[in-house]
Design a protein around this motif. Structure first.
Motif, PDB file in Angstrom:
ATOM      1  N   GLU A  46     -40.805  11.668  50.808  1.00 44.32           N
ATOM      2  CA  GLU A  46     -40.567  12.690  51.309  1.00 44.32           C
ATOM      3  C   GLU A  46     -41.401  13.856  51.256  1.00 44.32           C
ATOM      4  N   LEU A  47     -42.077  14.080  49.991  1.00 43.91           N
ATOM      5  CA  LEU A  47     -42.789  14.682  49.333  1.00 43.91           C
ATOM      6  C   LEU A  47     -44.326  14.715  49.984  1.00 43.91           C
ATOM      7  N   LEU A  48     -44.671  13.573  50.246  1.00 48.29           N
ATOM      8  CA  LEU A  48     -46.147  13.169  50.493  1.00 48.29           C
ATOM      9  C   LEU A  48     -46.291  13.188  52.184  1.00 48.29           C
ATOM     10  N   PRO A  49     -47.560  13.408  52.591  1.00 49.18           N
ATOM     11  CA  PRO A  49     -48.778  13.507  51.902  1.00 49.18           C
ATOM     12  C   PRO A  49     -48.845  15.141  51.372  1.00 49.18           C
ATOM     13  N   ILE A  50     -49.710  15.177  50.361  1.00 48.22           N
ATOM     14  CA  ILE A  50     -49.968  16.433  49.701  1.00 48.22           C
ATOM     15  C   ILE A  50     -51.494  16.380  49.624  1.00 48.22           C
ATOM     16  N   ARG A  51     -52.226  17.719  49.679  1.00 44.35           N
ATOM     17  CA  ARG A  51     -53.672  17.904  49.739  1.00 44.35           C
ATOM     18  C   ARG A  51     -54.176  18.871  48.977  1.00 44.35           C
ATOM     19  N   ASN A  52     -55.258  18.906  48.496  1.00 46.41           N
ATOM     20  CA  ASN A  52     -56.301  19.914  47.445  1.00 46.41           C
ATOM     21  C   ASN A  52     -55.457  20.436  46.498  1.00 46.41           C
ATOM     22  N   ILE A  53     -55.087  19.698  45.641  1.00 46.38           N
ATOM     23  CA  ILE A  53     -54.364  20.063  44.174  1.00 46.38           C
ATOM     24  C   ILE A  53     -55.482  20.052  43.439  1.00 46.38           C
ATOM     25  N   PRO A  54     -55.770  21.094  42.617  1.00 43.40           N
ATOM     26  CA  PRO A  54     -56.800  21.117  41.579  1.00 43.40           C
ATOM     27  C   PRO A  54     -56.205  20.407  40.123  1.00 43.40           C
ATOM     28  N   ILE A  55     -57.300  19.884  39.478  1.00 37.84           N
ATOM     29  CA  ILE A  55     -56.986  19.027  38.356  1.00 37.84           C
ATOM     30  C   ILE A  55     -56.851  20.001  37.007  1.00 37.84           C
ATOM     31  N   LEU A  56     -55.799  19.838  36.294  1.00 33.88           N
ATOM     32  CA  LEU A  56     -55.752  20.423  35.061  1.00 33.88           C
ATOM     33  C   LEU A  56     -55.750  19.095  34.090  1.00 33.88           C
ATOM     34  N   LYS A  57     -56.523  19.117  33.127  1.00 30.39           N
ATOM     35  CA  LYS A  57     -56.628  18.056  32.120  1.00 30.39           C
ATOM     36  C   LYS A  57     -56.118  18.049  30.627  1.00 30.39           C
ATOM     37  N   LEU A  58     -55.158  17.219  30.290  1.00 33.12           N
ATOM     38  CA  LEU A  58     -54.723  17.342  28.926  1.00 33.12           C
ATOM     39  C   LEU A  58     -55.332  16.087  28.413  1.00 33.12           C
ATOM     40  N   GLU A  59     -56.107  16.350  27.479  1.00 37.58           N
ATOM     41  CA  GLU A  59     -56.699  15.086  26.685  1.00 37.58           C
ATOM     42  C   GLU A  59     -55.987  15.275  25.253  1.00 37.58           C
ATOM     43  N   LEU A  60     -55.398  14.029  25.030  1.00 39.63           N
ATOM     44  CA  LEU A  60     -54.742  13.888  23.712  1.00 39.63           C
ATOM     45  C   LEU A  60     -55.471  12.880  22.686  1.00 39.63           C
ATOM     46  N   SER A  61     -55.449  13.315  21.553  1.00 39.38           N
ATOM     47  CA  SER A  61     -56.333  12.298  20.374  1.00 39.38           C
ATOM     48  C   SER A  61     -54.869  11.974  19.612  1.00 39.38           C
ATOM     49  N   THR A  62     -55.006  11.103  18.511  1.00 38.47           N
ATOM     50  CA  THR A  62     -54.381  10.593  17.724  1.00 38.47           C
ATOM     51  C   THR A  62     -53.501  11.489  17.017  1.00 38.47           C
ATOM     52  N   GLU A  63     -53.938  12.335  16.637  1.00 38.87           N
ATOM     53  CA  GLU A  63     -53.492  13.610  15.805  1.00 38.87           C
ATOM     54  C   GLU A  63     -52.240  14.295  16.757  1.00 38.87           C
ATOM     55  N   HIS A  64     -52.528  14.192  17.964  1.00 37.23           N
ATOM     56  CA  HIS A  64     -51.566  15.059  18.871  1.00 37.23           C
ATOM     57  C   HIS A  64     -50.500  14.019  19.113  1.00 37.23           C
ATOM     58  N   LEU A  65     -50.841  12.681  19.120  1.00 37.41           N
ATOM     59  CA  LEU A  65     -49.821  11.635  19.402  1.00 37.41           C
ATOM     60  C   LEU A  65     -48.927  11.202  18.032  1.00 37.41           C
ATOM     61  N   THR A  66     -49.405  11.941  16.855  1.00 41.05           N
ATOM     62  CA  THR A  66     -48.440  11.662  15.882  1.00 41.05           C
ATOM     63  C   THR A  66     -47.946  12.670  15.021  1.00 41.05           C
ATOM     64  N   ASP A  67     -48.204  14.019  15.689  1.00 39.70           N
ATOM     65  CA  ASP A  67     -47.649  15.181  14.992  1.00 39.70           C
ATOM     66  C   ASP A  67     -47.136  16.017  16.257  1.00 39.70           C
ATOM     67  N   PRO A  68     -45.952  16.144  16.293  1.00 36.89           N
ATOM     68  CA  PRO A  68     -45.209  16.760  17.398  1.00 36.89           C
ATOM     69  C   PRO A  68     -45.667  18.321  17.613  1.00 36.89           C
ATOM     70  N   GLU A  69     -45.950  18.823  16.335  1.00 39.97           N
ATOM     71  CA  GLU A  69     -45.956  20.253  16.389  1.00 39.97           C
ATOM     72  C   GLU A  69     -47.727  20.574  16.978  1.00 39.97           C
ATOM     73  N   LYS A  70     -48.583  19.577  16.548  1.00 41.77           N
ATOM     74  CA  LYS A  70     -50.130  19.701  17.346  1.00 41.77           C
ATOM     75  C   LYS A  70     -49.796  19.207  18.790  1.00 41.77           C
ATOM     76  N   LEU A  71     -49.077  18.374  19.479  1.00 38.65           N
ATOM     77  CA  LEU A  71     -48.913  18.016  20.675  1.00 38.65           C
ATOM     78  C   LEU A  71     -48.225  19.330  21.271  1.00 38.65           C
ATOM     79  N   LYS A  72     -47.426  19.954  20.671  1.00 38.57           N
ATOM     80  CA  LYS A  72     -46.699  21.031  21.457  1.00 38.57           C
ATOM     81  C   LYS A  72     -47.822  22.219  21.593  1.00 38.57           C
TER      82      LYS A  72
END
Length: 486
Positions: A338-364
């Protein structure tokens, strides 16, 4: 469901002409029975192509909304299709029409009148890419394993898109088009676009309203304009020719193997030679002469590039919009229909590395940094400030997925507390599990939409259509500036 057809519409409101197409897109299952379902568009069929209509305008600076609406109503009736049948597609306002004072209003009006999921968009870069796809340049670049530039020339602009081995790599737009100079049947100048004043002065070319021109004078201006554009595209000269560039310039010289010309002027290149003023001004502008001089340049072979015929000319953009702009998300998604369709949403990108995925503080810290960027770039809204794209996640254990969900949801609710919907896009097959984990933590505040198998970049906008067969989502990714990725 192993396959299903959906219907798509493309509408192009240009400086000179307006046209519409209706097409069918076949969704096919690309994964095996024993793996997660993955669907792609595997076939595209053109069902209906409208007549090419003159774009109705109210003076030089306003689009006639009622006139456009009447054209579409008549064409939908001829195509024997109802709005409820349409699940994907695009409304494109192109060329100088995009700068008319009510252009954005028209875009949204057309989207509302054009089906359940029709994306409304404009922008020269996107227009060039869609036209290149519709003209067959994308496919051609794969066949030659080289670079082809397609130039779609209409009434107000020429949108050039470079394709290399099946991928759009650059775009550039010129103030080159048939209606930049308008003429009556005697050759008297009715209008000269202010966008070419600087170029005309630099070339020592004189043309102004009220002036009566000869065939040779029009030929000289059209020839200089066509050659300036070709000089820029082939790298022969970019100072004077650069005065015709609209917006960004190419950041570097790109070698070109082949060149094709689509659009209304591309079609005029195939017509009979222009000899009299009646030939020149038969459309009330100098478009026929512009097509004629480009044809002469092709025949002379003075530029170091192979000219090839496009698959489509005047309908290239609308076919690209209606048939080439849709993708399909995976069926392992978390949505509320019921929330769809939705249009024209800009993209914000979260690019994660191995460090982010193994260290909770770096992810935060990384999530904090990305959300802070979102605050600076986008408005605080009760709707959807952006769609968060996750990349860099390969194998994802249950524990890691829960950690990511906790961090994303906690900070989103604090930073975007008024937002009613959170949209997350995953590159890999994890949307259903991640969406469920986010939903459990958010309890409907915000609601969660999580899709996968879609690649997006900064600067993109995304549209999500109504679900097909419950879980498959048609998606349009709109990339507005390809040159920044060279």
């Amino acid at each position: 469901m192993d396959e299903q057809w959906i219907q798509s519409v493309g509408i192009d409101v240009g400086t000179s002409t307006t046209k519409m197409i209706v097409s069918r897109l076949r969704l096919g299952r690309m994964s095996s029975t024993f793996s997660l379902p993955r669907y792609q568009i595997v076939e595209r069929q053109l069902l209906y192509a409208s007549a090419v209509h003159s774009t109705p305008l109210l003076g030089f600076d306003e689009i006639d909304a009622e006139g456009i609406g009447a054209i579409l109503r008549a064409e939908y009736e001829k195509a024997q299709i109802s709005l409820s049948d349409i699940k994907s597609g695009a409304v494109i306002i192109t060329g100088e029409t995009a700068s008319k004072k009510n252009a954005q209003h028209i875009v949204h009006l057309l989207a509302e009148r054009s089906g359940d999921f029709v994306v409304a968009t404009a922008g020269a870069d996107l227009e060039g890419v869609l036209a290149g796809k519709g003209a067959g340049a994308e496919k051609r670049s794969q066949a030659i394993q080289g670079t082809i530039v397609n130039v779609d020339i209409g009434g107000g602009t020429a949108n050039a898109a470079y394709f290399y081995r099946g991928k759009a790599i650059a775009t550039v737009t010129f103030h080159v088009g048939g209606r930049l100079i308008r003429l009556d049947s005697r050759g008297r100048v009715q209008y000269v676009s202010p966008n070419i004043h600087a170029w005309l002065a630099a070339k020592n070319l004189r043309v102004q309203p009220g002036q009566e021109m000869t065939v040779e004078q029009v030929r000289e201006i059209a020839g200089e304009m066509g050659r300036s554009m070709l000089d820029y595209l082939t790298g022969r000269e970019r100072n004077l020719s650069g005065l015709l560039v609209l917006g960004h310039h190419l950041r570097e010289m790109l070698p070109v193997d082949e060149l094709s010309v689509s659009g209304g002027v591309g079609q005029l290149m195939a017509e009979q030679p222009v000899k009299t003023m009646a030939d020149v001004s038969r459309y009330g502008d100098f478009g026929p002469m512009l097509g004629h001089v480009l044809r002469q340049e092709r025949e002379k072979g003075t530029y170091p590039v192979k000219w090839v015929d496009p698959e489509q000319t005047v309908r290239a953009t609308v076919i690209g919009a209606g048939m080439q702009s849709t993708e399909i998300s995976g069926s392992t998604v978390h949505i509320k229909a019921e929330l769809l369709p939705i249009r024209n949403i800009p993209i914000l990108k979260l690019e994660l590395s191995t460090e982010h995925l193994t260290d909770p503080e770096k992810l935060k810290r990384e999530v904090t940094n990305v959300y802070d960027l979102g605050v600076r770039l986008f408005e605080q809204t009760s709707g959807i400030p952006f769609a968060l794209s996750l990349s860099g996640i390969g194998y994802c254990s249950y524990q890691l997925l829960q950690m990511i969900a906790q961090e994303l949801s906690d900070q989103y609710r604090r930073t975007f507390s008024d937002s009613r919907i959170m949209v997350v896009i995953c590159e890999t097959d994890m949307a259903k599990a991640l969406g469920q984990a986010l939903a459990m933590r958010c309890s409907g505040k915000p609601e969660i939409i999580c899709i996968d198998q879609v690649r997006v970049e900064y600067g993109d906008y995304i549209d999500l259509g109504e679900p097909i067969s419950g879980t498959i989502i048609p998606v349009v990714v709109k990339t507005l500036a390809f040159d920044e990725r060279l």
